[in-house]
Motif scaffolding. Structure first.
Motif, mmCIF file in Angstrom:
data_model
loop_
_atom_site.group_PDB
_atom_site.id
_atom_site.type_symbol
_atom_site.label_atom_id
_atom_site.label_comp_id
_atom_site.label_asym_id
_atom_site.label_seq_id
_atom_site.Cartn_x
_atom_site.Cartn_y
_atom_site.Cartn_z
ATOM 1 N N GLY A 116 18.828 25.288 2.635
ATOM 2 C CA GLY A 116 19.825 24.169 2.644
ATOM 3 C C GLY A 116 19.186 22.784 2.660
ATOM 4 N N ASP A 117 18.080 22.771 3.257
ATOM 5 C CA ASP A 117 17.152 21.578 3.358
ATOM 6 C C ASP A 117 16.573 21.237 2.108
ATOM 7 O OD1 ASP A 117 17.718 21.071 6.148
ATOM 8 O OD2 ASP A 117 15.968 21.760 6.994
ATOM 9 N N ILE A 118 16.126 22.418 1.477
ATOM 10 C CA ILE A 118 15.426 22.222 -0.089
ATOM 11 C C ILE A 118 16.436 21.838 -0.728
ATOM 12 C CG2 ILE A 118 14.482 23.480 -1.919
ATOM 13 C CD1 ILE A 118 13.240 25.362 0.651
ATOM 14 N N PHE A 119 17.672 22.298 -0.928
ATOM 15 C CA PHE A 119 18.701 21.650 -1.793
ATOM 16 C C PHE A 119 19.483 20.271 -1.588
ATOM 17 C CE2 PHE A 119 20.404 26.536 -1.861
ATOM 18 C CZ PHE A 119 19.467 26.785 -2.858
ATOM 19 N N ARG A 120 19.327 20.112 0.015
ATOM 20 C CA ARG A 120 19.659 18.620 0.107
ATOM 21 C C ARG A 120 18.552 17.733 -0.168
ATOM 22 N NH1 ARG A 120 22.526 21.478 4.132
ATOM 23 N NH2 ARG A 120 20.537 21.722 5.552
ATOM 24 N N ALA A 121 17.280 18.006 0.005
ATOM 25 C CA ALA A 121 16.306 17.171 -0.565
ATOM 26 C C ALA A 121 16.227 17.184 -2.006
ATOM 27 C CB ALA A 121 14.963 17.705 -0.095
ATOM 28 N N HIS A 122 16.702 18.026 -2.646
ATOM 29 C CA HIS A 122 16.614 17.794 -4.140
ATOM 30 C C HIS A 122 18.004 17.138 -4.729
ATOM 31 C CE1 HIS A 122 13.669 20.479 -6.284
ATOM 32 N NE2 HIS A 122 13.787 20.980 -5.272
ATOM 33 N N ILE A 123 18.977 17.152 -3.703
ATOM 34 C CA ILE A 123 20.292 16.436 -4.193
ATOM 35 C C ILE A 123 20.030 14.994 -3.915
ATOM 36 C CG2 ILE A 123 22.588 15.876 -3.191
ATOM 37 C CD1 ILE A 123 22.620 19.180 -2.732
ATOM 38 N N LYS A 124 19.499 14.616 -2.720
ATOM 39 C CA LYS A 124 19.198 13.350 -2.339
ATOM 40 C C LYS A 124 18.234 12.617 -3.208
ATOM 41 C CE LYS A 124 16.981 10.572 1.350
ATOM 42 N NZ LYS A 124 16.180 10.401 2.755
ATOM 43 N N ASN A 125 17.192 13.389 -3.648
ATOM 44 C CA ASN A 125 16.332 12.719 -4.900
ATOM 45 C C ASN A 125 16.974 12.728 -6.272
ATOM 46 O OD1 ASN A 125 14.165 12.226 -2.845
ATOM 47 N ND2 ASN A 125 13.549 14.306 -2.950
ATOM 48 N N GLN A 126 18.258 13.268 -6.432
ATOM 49 C CA GLN A 126 18.762 13.229 -7.639
ATOM 50 C C GLN A 126 17.879 13.911 -8.796
ATOM 51 O OE1 GLN A 126 20.830 9.595 -8.537
ATOM 52 N NE2 GLN A 126 21.869 9.552 -6.519
ATOM 53 N N THR A 127 17.346 15.138 -8.567
ATOM 54 C CA THR A 127 16.702 15.697 -9.542
ATOM 55 C C THR A 127 17.667 16.378 -10.317
ATOM 56 O OG1 THR A 127 16.442 17.951 -8.218
ATOM 57 C CG2 THR A 127 14.704 16.122 -7.950
ATOM 58 N N ALA A 128 17.124 16.839 -11.375
ATOM 59 C CA ALA A 128 18.186 17.771 -12.372
ATOM 60 C C ALA A 128 18.648 18.991 -11.489
ATOM 61 C CB ALA A 128 17.520 18.272 -13.465
ATOM 62 N N LEU A 129 17.784 19.861 -10.694
ATOM 63 C CA LEU A 129 18.314 20.804 -10.019
ATOM 64 C C LEU A 129 19.231 20.472 -8.706
ATOM 65 C CD1 LEU A 129 17.968 23.596 -8.901
ATOM 66 C CD2 LEU A 129 15.983 22.878 -7.744
ATOM 67 N N GLY A 130 18.809 19.190 -8.267
ATOM 68 C CA GLY A 130 19.870 18.786 -7.159
ATOM 69 C C GLY A 130 21.302 18.319 -7.678
ATOM 70 N N ARG A 131 21.316 17.974 -8.781
ATOM 71 C CA ARG A 131 22.452 17.611 -9.588
ATOM 72 C C ARG A 131 23.196 18.887 -9.732
ATOM 73 N NH1 ARG A 131 19.442 13.607 -11.983
ATOM 74 N NH2 ARG A 131 19.048 14.839 -13.847
ATOM 75 N N GLU A 132 22.562 20.096 -10.259
ATOM 76 C CA GLU A 132 23.083 21.317 -10.350
ATOM 77 C C GLU A 132 23.702 21.897 -9.067
ATOM 78 O OE1 GLU A 132 22.069 25.506 -12.192
ATOM 79 O OE2 GLU A 132 20.657 23.959 -12.403
ATOM 80 N N VAL A 133 22.621 21.865 -8.260
ATOM 81 C CA VAL A 133 23.152 22.324 -6.620
ATOM 82 C C VAL A 133 24.202 21.740 -6.087
ATOM 83 C CG1 VAL A 133 22.198 22.419 -4.398
ATOM 84 C CG2 VAL A 133 20.844 23.122 -6.283
ATOM 85 N N SER A 134 24.127 20.449 -6.402
ATOM 86 C CA SER A 134 25.300 19.626 -5.759
ATOM 87 C C SER A 134 27.059 19.830 -6.337
ATOM 88 C CB SER A 134 25.002 18.099 -6.124
ATOM 89 O OG SER A 134 25.955 17.354 -5.669
ATOM 90 N N GLN A 135 26.884 20.292 -7.644
ATOM 91 C CA GLN A 135 27.948 20.826 -7.991
ATOM 92 C C GLN A 135 28.287 21.903 -7.546
ATOM 93 O OE1 GLN A 135 30.424 19.056 -10.031
ATOM 94 N NE2 GLN A 135 31.521 20.641 -9.499
ATOM 95 N N LEU A 136 27.474 23.038 -7.454
ATOM 96 C CA LEU A 136 27.786 24.381 -7.027
ATOM 97 C C LEU A 136 28.218 24.296 -5.693
ATOM 98 C CD1 LEU A 136 24.567 26.019 -8.531
ATOM 99 C CD2 LEU A 136 26.900 26.467 -9.070
ATOM 100 N N LEU A 137 27.424 23.491 -4.816
ATOM 101 C CA LEU A 137 27.991 23.308 -3.314
ATOM 102 C C LEU A 137 29.346 22.820 -3.413
ATOM 103 C CD1 LEU A 137 24.697 22.333 -1.657
ATOM 104 C CD2 LEU A 137 25.967 24.558 -2.023
ATOM 105 N N ALA A 138 29.595 21.890 -4.238
ATOM 106 C CA ALA A 138 30.906 21.145 -4.126
ATOM 107 C C ALA A 138 31.983 21.979 -4.371
ATOM 108 C CB ALA A 138 30.955 19.946 -5.119
ATOM 109 N N ASP A 139 31.779 23.182 -5.249
ATOM 110 C CA ASP A 139 32.542 24.164 -5.550
ATOM 111 C C ASP A 139 32.689 25.074 -4.770
ATOM 112 O OD1 ASP A 139 33.125 22.667 -7.828
ATOM 113 O OD2 ASP A 139 31.802 23.879 -9.275
#
Length: 189
Positions: free
Chosen positions: A33-56
């Motif tokens: 979860g922390d790894i995912f949130r760090a990617h989301i916060k830094n708006q990496t490509a992975l972070g954007r993908e993870v953000s959408q998955l979690l939002a769903d």
């Protein structure tokens, strides 16, 4: 090396107890979860993908999660051990973790499940959401996450139970009492 999986549904207290265990046993905390949130916060490509998955309300695919986890382990070659928080969530992830750890001559020492009722989980997460405003704690997303845990993720427990590595600890009560119960399990290993 002491390698622990701290297991439980969202709101069970994994983050709180992980920090206590890290401080006490000098372990490295790996929270997907922390790894995912760090990617989301830094708006990496992975972070954007993870953000959408979690939002769903969906889980991140195994290949992405496992690659990120392996990277985190390899960043800490001198570690006394690891606490895996929020991982594995599926039997294939548990198998992949075993294969990876075996490749570096390690293994999971123990899996400790924090036992908490759904009513208590809902109460805790509502309180946490007021304080942290985590988007994944919103009511509709939370219900999906808890349902996901009780229909899919909990299926990992028999995998570790068959290996003789599963212990359960009551996750309701005083934080210090729960921590003492966790230490009893770990110190008996």
């Amino acid at each position: 090396m002491l390698n622990l999986v701290l297991f439980g549904p969202p709101g069970a207290g994994k983050g709180t107890q992980s920090q206590n265990l890290i401080d006490h046993y000098h372990l490295v905390h790996i929270s997907t979860g922390d790894i995912f949130r760090a990617h989301i916060k830094n708006q990496t490509a992975l972070g954007r993908e993870v953000s959408q998955l979690l939002a769903d309300g969906k889980l991140v695919p195994d290949d992405i999660t496992i690659a990120m986890l392996e990277e985190e382990v390899k960043k800490n070659p001198g570690a006394k051990g690891f606490i895996f928080d929020g991982f594995p969530r599926t039997v294939p992830q548990a198998e992949a973790l075993d294969v990876f750890l075996s490749s570096i001559n390690e293994k999971i020492t123990a899996v400790i499940a924090l036992d908490v009722t759904q009513e208590e989980l809902t109460r805790r997460i509502a309180e946490r959401h007021k304080i942290t405003n985590r988007p994944d704690d919103e009511a509709d997303k939370l219900k999906k996450r808890i349902d996901e845990y009780f229909t899919k993720t909990i299926q990992v427990l028999p995998y570790y139970e068959a290996q003789g590595k599963l212990d359960k600890v009551n996750g309701i009560g005083n934080i210090d009492t729960i921590f003492a119960d966790l230490r009893k399990v770990i110190d008996a290993l």
